[in-house]
Design an enzyme around this catalytic site. Sequence first.
Site, short mmCIF file in Angstrom:
data_model
loop_
_atom_site.label_atom_id
_atom_site.label_comp_id
_atom_site.label_asym_id
_atom_site.label_seq_id
_atom_site.Cartn_x
_atom_site.Cartn_y
_atom_site.Cartn_z
N ARG A 1 10.54 13.93 29.32
CA ARG A 1 11.85 14.37 28.80
C ARG A 1 12.52 13.16 28.02
O ARG A 1 13.63 12.93 28.01
CB ARG A 1 12.75 14.68 30.16
CG ARG A 1 12.16 15.86 30.87
CD ARG A 1 12.18 17.30 30.17
NE ARG A 1 11.86 18.44 30.94
CZ ARG A 1 10.61 18.40 31.14
NH1 ARG A 1 9.67 17.97 30.28
NH2 ARG A 1 10.09 19.62 31.94
N SER B 1 17.33 22.78 34.68
CA SER B 1 17.22 21.67 35.64
C SER B 1 18.02 20.59 35.17
O SER B 1 18.16 20.11 34.09
CB SER B 1 15.84 21.13 35.46
OG SER B 1 14.86 22.03 35.87
N GLU C 1 18.86 14.95 33.62
CA GLU C 1 18.34 15.48 32.20
C GLU C 1 19.17 16.01 31.43
O GLU C 1 18.88 15.59 30.16
CB GLU C 1 17.31 16.56 33.03
CG GLU C 1 16.34 17.37 31.68
CD GLU C 1 15.86 18.46 31.99
OE1 GLU C 1 14.95 18.36 33.15
OE2 GLU C 1 15.60 19.47 31.19
#
Length: 340
Positions: free
Chosen positions: A164, A235, A331
């Site tokens: 990520r 998420s 995130e």
Amino acid sequence: MSIRENVPLRDLTTLRAGGAARYVIECNDEASVREALAFAQEKHLPFAVLGQGSNVLASDSGYEGVVLRMQIQGIVSEEEGDLVTLVAGSGVSWDALVTEAAQLGLWGIENLAGIPGTVGAAPVQNIGAYGAEIKETVAWVEVLNSKTGNIERIQNADCGFGYRDSRFKHEPWLVILRVAFTLSKTASPRIGYSDLAACKERGEDLSSPAAIGEAVRKVRSKKFPDLSVSGTAGSFFKNPIVSSEKHAELAKRYGAVPSFPVEGGVKIPLAFILDRVLGLKGFAEGNVSLFGNQPLVLVAEENATAEEIDLFATAIANKVHEETGIKIEREVRHFPTKSL
Ligand SMILES: Cc1cc2nc3c(=O)[nH]c(=O)nc-3n(C[C@H](O)[C@H](O)[C@H](O)COP(=O)(O)OP(=O)(O)OC[C@H]3O[C@@H](n4cnc5c(N)ncnc54)[C@H](O)[C@@H]3O)c2cc1C
């Protein structure tokens, strides 16, 4: 050039929170990006780039700057033997690109079906799901470097891709215009991930990129709230990566803790900690909650403020830290991350 003034960021982001942006400019080609940058300079205002706003949390105080909303369209393909390169504009919907690749019978991005957002944002956090990441197929990323005004073609090896993560996250002056993906005509199904393995066991068709894409979308529809009903950015946190010693310590305390070996340690599904260790599945406070079907997903009701979401996320991170000693990272990013 279409310029709008005082546009609520809650209307441009899927968490549906945040105050007004002073200016929003829709950019549908390189020229309009340049015009928007010149406009910001002329007004002595910072600028920030936005796609579909599905991975950001805007501030309640809004943004006293210029938002460049990426709308560059178009997908072109170049064939070379077994490999086909698809070059897509940064405003193309990511899932539309996955569908196009599947229709052409091309393998490589089918496991990433159903992820909201634009092609241009996909390399920023190296989107990933169901055992695949975009870094496996990106050939190059074309950017307009707003510091120099130059167009640069950044090859995969120079994108700084990580879990990520990518250099684009840390160099927000690079405005992504187009992304090229190298896909293959040769079948290479990746169906080892537990949810897909379960589809196979049930006898579902996973024989083509289109079939896998559909299976993934079906699985995802149960894991995420309906975007047309609830505010969410998917998420909210990354899965933590810990040392194998730390994993062993957790396993001693909580029984079998699932883990996946990755570079630098083992990745632990945060959903396991939130659900099985902390019992937080469905936990709610005010207008914000953790989604019942997948606790990694934060859900914001219509009246939720950005501050409420922020405080809720911090409280969750603190609970994880207090119980396990693990510091989790978000995130979802604040918008804008850095004024330019
Ligand atoms: C229901 C749901 C499920 C999700 N599932 C997943 C998942 O499975 N896997 C996953 O990885 N992500 C997932 N996400 C997160 C999100 O979809 C991705 O991060 C997506 O790539 C964001 O695209 P966007 O266009 O909405 O980007 P935005 O949210 O608009 O922007 C994200 C960041 O990228 C920057 N950016 C955007 N466009 C450009 C550009 N052209 N040039 C330079 N910088 C740019 C922005 O400044 C910002 O910092 C999910 C989100 C939701 C809401």
